[in-house]
Design an enzyme around this catalytic site. Sequence first.
Site, PDB file in Angstrom:
ATOM      1  N   GLY A 100     -16.305  73.432  56.292  1.00  7.95           N
ATOM      2  CA  GLY A 100     -16.240  74.872  56.070  1.00  7.95           C
ATOM      3  C   GLY A 100     -14.816  75.330  55.853  1.00  7.95           C
ATOM      4  O   GLY A 100     -14.514  76.076  54.912  1.00  7.95           O
ATOM      5  N   ASP A 101     -13.919  74.878  56.708  1.00  5.09           N
ATOM      6  CA  ASP A 101     -12.501  75.215  56.565  1.00  5.09           C
ATOM      7  C   ASP A 101     -11.910  74.627  55.289  1.00  5.09           C
ATOM      8  O   ASP A 101     -11.210  75.308  54.534  1.00  5.09           O
ATOM      9  CB  ASP A 101     -11.717  74.677  57.763  1.00  5.09           C
ATOM     10  CG  ASP A 101     -11.955  75.476  59.032  1.00  5.09           C
ATOM     11  OD1 ASP A 101     -11.993  76.709  58.958  1.00  5.09           O
ATOM     12  OD2 ASP A 101     -12.105  74.856  60.098  1.00  5.09           O
ATOM     13  N   PHE A 102     -12.187  73.353  55.041  1.00  9.53           N
ATOM     14  CA  PHE A 102     -11.489  72.671  53.962  1.00  9.53           C
ATOM     15  C   PHE A 102     -12.064  73.017  52.586  1.00  9.53           C
ATOM     16  O   PHE A 102     -11.320  73.073  51.607  1.00  9.53           O
ATOM     17  CB  PHE A 102     -11.459  71.170  54.221  1.00  9.53           C
ATOM     18  CG  PHE A 102     -10.424  70.786  55.248  1.00  9.53           C
ATOM     19  CD1 PHE A 102      -9.203  70.276  54.873  1.00  9.53           C
ATOM     20  CD2 PHE A 102     -10.652  70.999  56.595  1.00  9.53           C
ATOM     21  CE1 PHE A 102      -8.236  69.949  55.806  1.00  9.53           C
ATOM     22  CE2 PHE A 102      -9.697  70.676  57.550  1.00  9.53           C
ATOM     23  CZ  PHE A 102      -8.475  70.157  57.158  1.00  9.53           C
TER      24      PHE A 102
END
Length: 396
Positions: free
Chosen positions: A174-176
Amino acid sequence: MQTSGPLTGVRVLELGQIAAGPFAGSLLADLGADVVKIENPSMGDGMRSWPPLSKNEAGEAYSENFASLNRNKRSVALDLKDEGDVAELKALCAAADILIENYRPGVLDRLGLGYNALKQVNPKLVMCSISGYGQTGPYATKGAFDVTVQAMSGLMSVTGEDDSGPVKCGVPVGDFCAGLYAAFAVTAAVLRARAPGGTGCHVDCSMLGCLIGVSALQTSEYFGTGTSAGRLGSAHPRNAPYQAFKASDDYFVIAAGTDKLWQQVCEAVGMPGLKDRPEFIDQASRAKNQKQLAQILEEKFQHDTAKNWLQEFETRGVPASPINTYADVFNDAHVQHMGIVKDLVLPNGVKTKTTNFPITLSGYELAIHRNPPSLGEHNQEVLKEWAVQKEELLKE
């Protein structure tokens, strides 16, 4: 061969915490942009305290997690609740091409640093706001971490075995993914902003939208059938055998995604007639009956080691792989050939390693050109340099 990257000359401010914003900034920095990380003077980016913490002989510690996302950047420490520091940040914005931030929506607006305020300072500024659910809508102010967005996006519903509970991806996708989309979007936007008559824009990058975006095969299956995809573990909904199998000593993966490759698998396990059975006669049939097929194959795979099966499939041209740990990966001859692992020196003098930008560009030699910074290490240097750049921009 140029040692500077294709984004040399692009100025980026990063008001990023933990992963998504800093990853976007690191991608731009790796490609040559001058990325200045704005941090709170009291503690800086929260990831500075994340282990592993490598200590020098004097006991001074530095986070290797932080270093992995913040090499090639400079750090400026500014208190966004201090009027003087806010004025200095606005002065930097006047010379910046891009600003990346991942505060919760509304925070920068309350500080007088939202896009509507900053575009008055610099009409060509491209501002990218990364958040869990976007800047508007019912969930805009909802707190978000990688695992909650993986759950919300549907990703966890297709991750794991069919009889397992919910499983998140082992990498914080999700972050990356949000960082990747953000870097891609701001690079496109700054091309337009730098063109004659071009203006900046506000990029609204949500982790939720990005995870839905990379789930195109699963979402198109839902649109086409009206049925949500389920968990298949390492298997594939439209190909078989295409998954992990257990040999006598370890697991390995094969991907026989064509009829020709399937024939090679049948011959490798000494069952050439398996390919003619009605339930395995074509790709669609094998995918439909893949549990039955996996049971038959795994009984055969139990009679030899993973290494020997991998060699057998390599000889037959069937794509196959061991299931590596990261220790295995970095000792792999091909990964070493790629030159992806580079030396890095932490601010406390500890020598370590990091991974370089993983894509090559002909004519450029992308490198680790700046070690990760200490908190506020470049305050005066950046403020002076960018003030000169601002004056040069005003003359254009």
